[in-house]
Design a protein around this motif. Structure first.
Motif, PDB file in Angstrom:
ATOM      1  N   CYS A  73       0.830  -1.197   0.000  1.00 58.09           N
ATOM      2  CA  CYS A  73       0.000   0.000   0.000  1.00 58.09           C
ATOM      3  C   CYS A  73       0.868   1.252   0.000  1.00 58.09           C
ATOM      4  O   CYS A  73       1.787   1.371   0.812  1.00 58.09           O
ATOM      5  N   CYS A  76       0.151   2.966   3.784  1.00 59.27           N
ATOM      6  CA  CYS A  76       0.614   2.367   5.046  1.00 59.27           C
ATOM      7  C   CYS A  76       1.868   1.523   4.865  1.00 59.27           C
ATOM      8  O   CYS A  76       2.433   1.040   5.840  1.00 59.27           O
ATOM      9  N   CYS A  95      -7.195  -0.127   0.035  1.00 60.22           N
ATOM     10  CA  CYS A  95      -6.323  -0.925   0.912  1.00 60.22           C
ATOM     11  C   CYS A  95      -7.155  -1.505   2.037  1.00 60.22           C
ATOM     12  O   CYS A  95      -7.800  -0.764   2.772  1.00 60.22           O
ATOM     13  N   GLN A  97      -6.069  -2.852   4.572  1.00 63.13           N
ATOM     14  CA  GLN A  97      -5.329  -2.693   5.810  1.00 63.13           C
ATOM     15  C   GLN A  97      -5.678  -1.355   6.473  1.00 63.13           C
ATOM     16  O   GLN A  97      -6.067  -1.316   7.626  1.00 63.13           O
ATOM     17  N   CYS A  98      -5.499  -0.278   5.716  1.00 63.12           N
ATOM     18  CA  CYS A  98      -5.656   1.051   6.326  1.00 63.12           C
ATOM     19  C   CYS A  98      -6.861   1.828   5.757  1.00 63.12           C
ATOM     20  O   CYS A  98      -7.202   2.887   6.264  1.00 63.12           O
TER      21      CYS A  98
HETATM   22 ZN   LIG Z   1      -2.810   0.827   3.419  1.00 61.52          ZN
END
Ligand SMILES: [Zn+2]
Length: 103
Positions: A73, A76, A95, A97-98
């Motif tokens: 990403c 992040c 993303c 994740q973030c």
């Molecule tokens: Zn991310």
């Protein structure tokens, strides 16, 4: 729209080059295959030709399956799975994740 684009940074998660990080040099049209710098290097024995006087061994990247990499990403900096979302009618990548949204 594909999950991986040319110029992305990706981490290899399967095969001999597992763990390696590189930039995507090309996405093969019509296939889920990509070329990542310094990943899946294959050697070719090059014969001397008119334009290439010196025979030798040439190393270049072979294609790998897109499912064997995770995108890193840009926000992040973590290897992440990618989702898709739409922003003002445009399909964007997300993303997981973030939560960052990018093209
Ligand atoms: Zn991310």
């Amino acid at each position: 729209m594909k999950k991986i684009h040319k110029g992305d940074r990706v981490q290899v998660i399967a095969g001999n080059d597992r763990g390696r990080i590189g930039r995507v040099l090309a996405v093969i049209p019509g296939k889920n295959r990509i070329i990542v710098e310094n990943v899946n290097m294959i050697t070719k024995h090059q014969r001397a030709t008119q334009s290439l006087r010196q025979p030798g061994i040439i190393e270049r990247e072979g294609t790998i399956d897109m499912s064997n990499v995770l995108l890193i990403c840009p926000e992040c900096d973590e290897p992440t799975r990618i989702g898709f979302t739409e922003v003002e009618g445009r399909k964007m990548r997300l993303c997981k994740q973030c939560g960052e949204i990018f093209e």
